[in-house]
Design a protein around this motif. Structure first.
Motif, short mmCIF file in Angstrom:
data_model
loop_
_atom_site.label_atom_id
_atom_site.label_comp_id
_atom_site.label_asym_id
_atom_site.label_seq_id
_atom_site.Cartn_x
_atom_site.Cartn_y
_atom_site.Cartn_z
N MET A 1 30.54 4.45 2.75
CA MET A 1 31.47 5.48 2.34
C MET A 1 31.69 5.32 0.85
SD MET A 1 35.19 6.39 3.99
CE MET A 1 34.78 7.73 5.06
N LYS A 2 31.67 6.43 0.15
CA LYS A 2 31.89 6.42 -1.29
C LYS A 2 33.00 7.43 -1.59
CE LYS A 2 28.45 6.12 -4.17
NZ LYS A 2 27.30 6.38 -5.05
N VAL A 3 33.97 6.99 -2.41
CA VAL A 3 35.07 7.86 -2.80
C VAL A 3 35.16 7.84 -4.32
CG1 VAL A 3 37.55 8.30 -2.68
CG2 VAL A 3 36.35 7.38 -0.68
N VAL A 4 35.14 9.03 -4.91
CA VAL A 4 35.41 9.16 -6.33
C VAL A 4 36.86 9.61 -6.44
CG1 VAL A 4 34.87 10.39 -8.47
CG2 VAL A 4 33.03 9.72 -6.91
N LEU A 5 37.68 8.77 -7.06
CA LEU A 5 39.11 9.02 -7.21
C LEU A 5 39.36 9.44 -8.65
CD1 LEU A 5 42.02 6.77 -6.07
CD2 LEU A 5 41.80 7.36 -8.48
N LEU A 29 40.38 13.28 -4.50
CA LEU A 29 39.38 12.40 -3.91
C LEU A 29 38.16 13.20 -3.49
CD1 LEU A 29 41.62 10.28 -1.48
CD2 LEU A 29 41.04 9.79 -3.88
N LEU A 30 37.00 12.76 -3.93
CA LEU A 30 35.73 13.30 -3.47
C LEU A 30 35.17 12.24 -2.53
CD1 LEU A 30 34.41 14.54 -6.92
CD2 LEU A 30 35.63 15.86 -5.17
N VAL A 31 34.95 12.62 -1.27
CA VAL A 31 34.66 11.65 -0.21
C VAL A 31 33.27 11.91 0.38
CG1 VAL A 31 35.45 10.71 1.99
CG2 VAL A 31 37.13 11.61 0.34
N LEU A 74 44.56 15.31 -2.83
CA LEU A 74 43.69 16.38 -2.40
C LEU A 74 42.35 15.73 -2.08
CD1 LEU A 74 43.04 19.30 -1.82
CD2 LEU A 74 42.60 19.64 -4.26
N SER A 75 41.96 15.76 -0.81
CA SER A 75 40.76 15.10 -0.33
C SER A 75 39.69 16.14 -0.03
CB SER A 75 41.10 14.30 0.94
OG SER A 75 39.95 13.72 1.49
#
Length: 145
Positions: A1-5, A29-31, A74-75
């Motif tokens: 899993m990768k999240v760009v915060l 968040l880009l998930v 905001l996800s």
């Protein structure tokens, strides 16, 4: 899993010119859910994000977490985070999770964030979305497990 915060002062998401959600101060968040990710992975990242201290205190130091600034999240699901560009010029997305399983894990991740006491808004899984992101800092952090 990768999240760009991304730490934001404002962010919103729209589908077909209809705004689905909008937040003020908080995280965009880009998930990306990868094949093999588990609920353990999602829980770990949700807890990490809820405690991450990237908001400035009175001295201008990144010392405050999202709870302390009463921020929102905001996800947005984004399988393109898992693009493999090692060969050629067309990205491969073979590492991205099966869409049905990825949606379940994305929903679980958002539920885990809410369980930490955060207000979480979402985009529309699998839709073409338009994002408005006012990155503050700019402050962008990539989290992986």
């Amino acid at each position: 899993m990768k999240v760009v915060l991304q730490r934001v002062t404002h962010s919103s998401v729209s589908v077909e010119d209809n705004q689905l959600a909008s937040i003020g101060l908080g995280y965009m968040l880009l998930v990306g859910v990868e094949e093999g990710d588990t609920t353990e992975t999602a829980t770990y990242l949700a807890n990490k994000i809820s405690k991450l201290r990237v908001f400035e205190d009175d001295e201008g130091k990144m010392n405050l977490d999202i709870h302390q600034v009463e921020g929102q999240i905001l996800s947005i699901s984004q399988f393109t985070l898992l693009a493999d560009t090692k060969k050629g010029t067309r990205p491969s997305f073979t590492k991205a999770g099966d869409p049905k399983e990825a949606e379940k894990l994305y929903n679980f991740f958002n539920k885990s964030l809410r369980e930490t006491g955060l207000e979480v808004f979402e985009g529309q899984f699998g839709a073409h979305m338009v994002l408005d992101i006012k990155n503050d800092g700019p402050c962008t952090i990539i989290l992986e497990k």
